[in-house]
Scaffold this active site. Structure first.
Site, mmCIF file in Angstrom:
data_model
loop_
_atom_site.group_PDB
_atom_site.id
_atom_site.type_symbol
_atom_site.label_atom_id
_atom_site.label_comp_id
_atom_site.label_asym_id
_atom_site.label_seq_id
_atom_site.Cartn_x
_atom_site.Cartn_y
_atom_site.Cartn_z
ATOM 1 N N HIS A 175 0.886 -1.101 -0.057
ATOM 2 C CA HIS A 175 0.220 -0.085 -0.194
ATOM 3 C C HIS A 175 0.984 1.258 -0.122
ATOM 4 O O HIS A 175 0.768 2.149 -0.670
ATOM 5 C CB HIS A 175 -0.981 -0.269 1.225
ATOM 6 C CG HIS A 175 -1.724 1.187 1.163
ATOM 7 N ND1 HIS A 175 -2.893 1.134 0.895
ATOM 8 C CD2 HIS A 175 -1.372 2.292 1.665
ATOM 9 C CE1 HIS A 175 -3.748 2.249 1.196
ATOM 10 N NE2 HIS A 175 -2.603 3.264 1.504
ATOM 11 N N GLU B 129 1.649 3.872 -3.390
ATOM 12 C CA GLU B 129 1.199 5.123 -3.514
ATOM 13 C C GLU B 129 2.441 6.102 -3.727
ATOM 14 O O GLU B 129 2.203 6.857 -4.703
ATOM 15 C CB GLU B 129 0.607 5.452 -1.990
ATOM 16 C CG GLU B 129 0.161 6.950 -1.882
ATOM 17 C CD GLU B 129 -1.035 7.578 -2.744
ATOM 18 O OE1 GLU B 129 -1.099 8.702 -3.173
ATOM 19 O OE2 GLU B 129 -1.819 6.558 -3.037
ATOM 20 N N LYS C 43 3.120 5.723 -7.282
ATOM 21 C CA LYS C 43 2.107 6.674 -8.300
ATOM 22 C C LYS C 43 2.481 8.138 -8.521
ATOM 23 O O LYS C 43 2.359 8.498 -9.379
ATOM 24 C CB LYS C 43 0.706 6.439 -7.691
ATOM 25 C CG LYS C 43 0.088 5.073 -8.217
ATOM 26 C CD LYS C 43 -1.539 5.040 -7.686
ATOM 27 C CE LYS C 43 -1.860 5.580 -6.113
ATOM 28 N NZ LYS C 43 -3.077 5.453 -5.904
ATOM 29 N N ASN C 44 2.913 8.418 -7.049
ATOM 30 C CA ASN C 44 3.021 9.910 -7.007
ATOM 31 C C ASN C 44 4.351 10.392 -7.682
ATOM 32 O O ASN C 44 4.431 11.390 -8.585
ATOM 33 C CB ASN C 44 3.425 10.470 -5.567
ATOM 34 C CG ASN C 44 2.026 10.476 -4.758
ATOM 35 O OD1 ASN C 44 1.110 10.288 -5.390
ATOM 36 N ND2 ASN C 44 1.892 10.271 -3.390
#
Length: 432
Positions: free
Chosen positions: A256, A260, A263-264
């Site tokens: 998780h 994240e 992705k950023n």
């Protein structure tokens, strides 16, 4: 109809009474080692006896904090929905409060109840986020309200993570679900960190390619301080290399966080360089296994973040991307409601790790995940309902002068008696 209203009031009064009772107790934090030892040795009955008391305590502690939230937020429809879900789950658990566990059917019913609670709460994060959006749309939010919401959501979501952890451990170990090979519940005692990194990257890259038709490559390097023969940093995945680092951890939590961050980073790199270019600078991951900490540093050359925005990145009411459209087609799938980073930091801190960001505006950003290398030191970090947290909601946000900030130690030093005398003598000589 009148009888139903009377019965409802009686049931509500009983629930509030039990809520007051369980909120008097502090949650019992477990270490990762305790989770694994319990999972290997405990029985269904042992787990039942622990959870039928511990889960109501954890629920009650956070449910009491709802009363401390700003009234305007409590009246938002989505927040009311979340409160109702928690009340239903609390009532469901009270059914097993004093029952006998000698009958296997009771144990099976308890497991089924936990599954029902988990499914009931699966959308709680977004429902609560919608409640905050409803508040922002209907009312102006001052600094005190925003600080209270931020404080509550950190504690609320951390409490949710802990409850799901307990429920998942029980239902995986003693339910009828499929057990992951070599896992203890949802814990992998030999979590292959590189594999989780590669899985998170691959899935984030799929989204990036889908939207931008381009994505940066991944470079993984590692350093294992424990293995004195391999002190130098190597390219991960080289022929003959063994897994550089494994840790007792929950793979889904680590995934998780990494997903994240990837992705950023990918979104920042592609948008910074533009899709017209053929080659992007890679996203680099440095994995370091130390004696106390396992550190994962993810670095990108996506243009960085201004210092003025750094503190906002972990604010639940802030996002660098536009809010997703209802259709989901007008906003990159790499962006969201601004909850990704604050929730990822909670996952890291849940077992006393951390997640930090540093950035050079105009250049790039480093995101660092710290995990406890020793399972005995990876203890749950749990919110507790007490007078300290109650004061937090009632204390107004203070306006500090510049010298009272965190860097004030650079300018103001405490004086001992001797140094104070020398200081006074110095002042006299200067003034003379």
């Amino acid at each position: 109809m009148r009888i139903y209203r009377v019965l409802y009031r009686q049931a509500r009064a009983l629930m509030e009474q039990r809520l007051d009772y369980y909120s008097q107790f502090n949650p019992s934090p477990l270490s990762m080692q305790q989770f694994t030892d319990f999972g290997e040795n405990a029985t269904n009955r042992d787990s039942f006896l622990f959870l039928r008391k511990e889960l109501p305590v954890r629920l009650a502690n956070i449910m009491k904090e709802f009363h401390l939230l700003p009234e305007k937020l409590l009246h938002m429809p989505s927040v009311c929905d979340v409160r109702d879900l928690y009340r239903m789950s609390f009532i469901d658990l009270l059914e097993f409060e004093d029952g006998s566990c000698s009958n296997s059917s009771i144990l099976d019913k308890f497991t089924d109840t936990l599954l029902k609670i988990r499914n009931r709460h699966k959308d709680v994060v977004m429902t609560m986020a919608q409640g905050v959006i409803e508040l922002k749309d209907a009312h102006s939010i001052n600094a005190n309200t925003e600080a209270n919401i931020q404080y509550f959501l950190d504690r609320f979501y951390m409490n949710r993570i802990s409850i799901r952890m307990l429920i998942n451990q029980h239902t995986i170990l003693f339910g009828d679900g499929v057990h992951a090979q070599n896992h203890i519940g949802c814990i992998d005692p030999h979590c292959d960190v590189v594999r989780v990194i590669e899985d998170a990257y691959a899935n984030a890259r799929f989204l990036c390619d889908q939207y931008y038709l381009a994505s940066p490559e991944l470079v993984i390097k590692y350093h294992n301080e424990k293995d004195k023969a391999t002190k130098t940093i190597k390219e991960a995945g080289a022929p003959g290399d063994k897994t550089p680092a494994s840790v007792v951890y929950v793979p889904s939590h680590l995934y998780h966080m990494l997903f994240e961050l990837f992705k950023n980073s990918m979104r920042a790199v592609v948008e910074h360089y533009g899709t017209s270019t053929d080659v992007f600078p890679p996203v680099e991951v440095l994995l370091v296994m130390g004696h106390e900490d396992l550190t994962i540093k993810l670095s990108d050359l996506g243009g960085g973040i201004p210092r003025s925005q750094m503190d906002l990145l972990f604010n639940y009411m802030y996002s660098t991307a536009p809010q997703p459209a209802v259709s989901g087609l007008d906003t990159p799938p790499l962006a969201g409601y601004g909850y990704g980073l604050p929730l990822s930091r909670l996952y890291a801190r849940y077992f006393h790790g951390d997640l930090m960001l540093t950035s050079c505006e105009g250049y790039g950003t480093d995101a660092i995940i710290f995990l406890k290398a020793l399972s005995s030191e990876a203890n749950e970090l749990l919110p507790v309902y007490n007078k300290t947290c109650q004061r937090q909601y009632s204390t107004p946000v203070q306006t500090h002068d510049w010298s009272s900030q965190s860097h004030s130690a650079m300018f103001i030093r405490p004086f001992s008696t001797n140094s104070r005398n020398k200081h006074n003598q110095g002042k006299n000589s200067l003034s003379g």
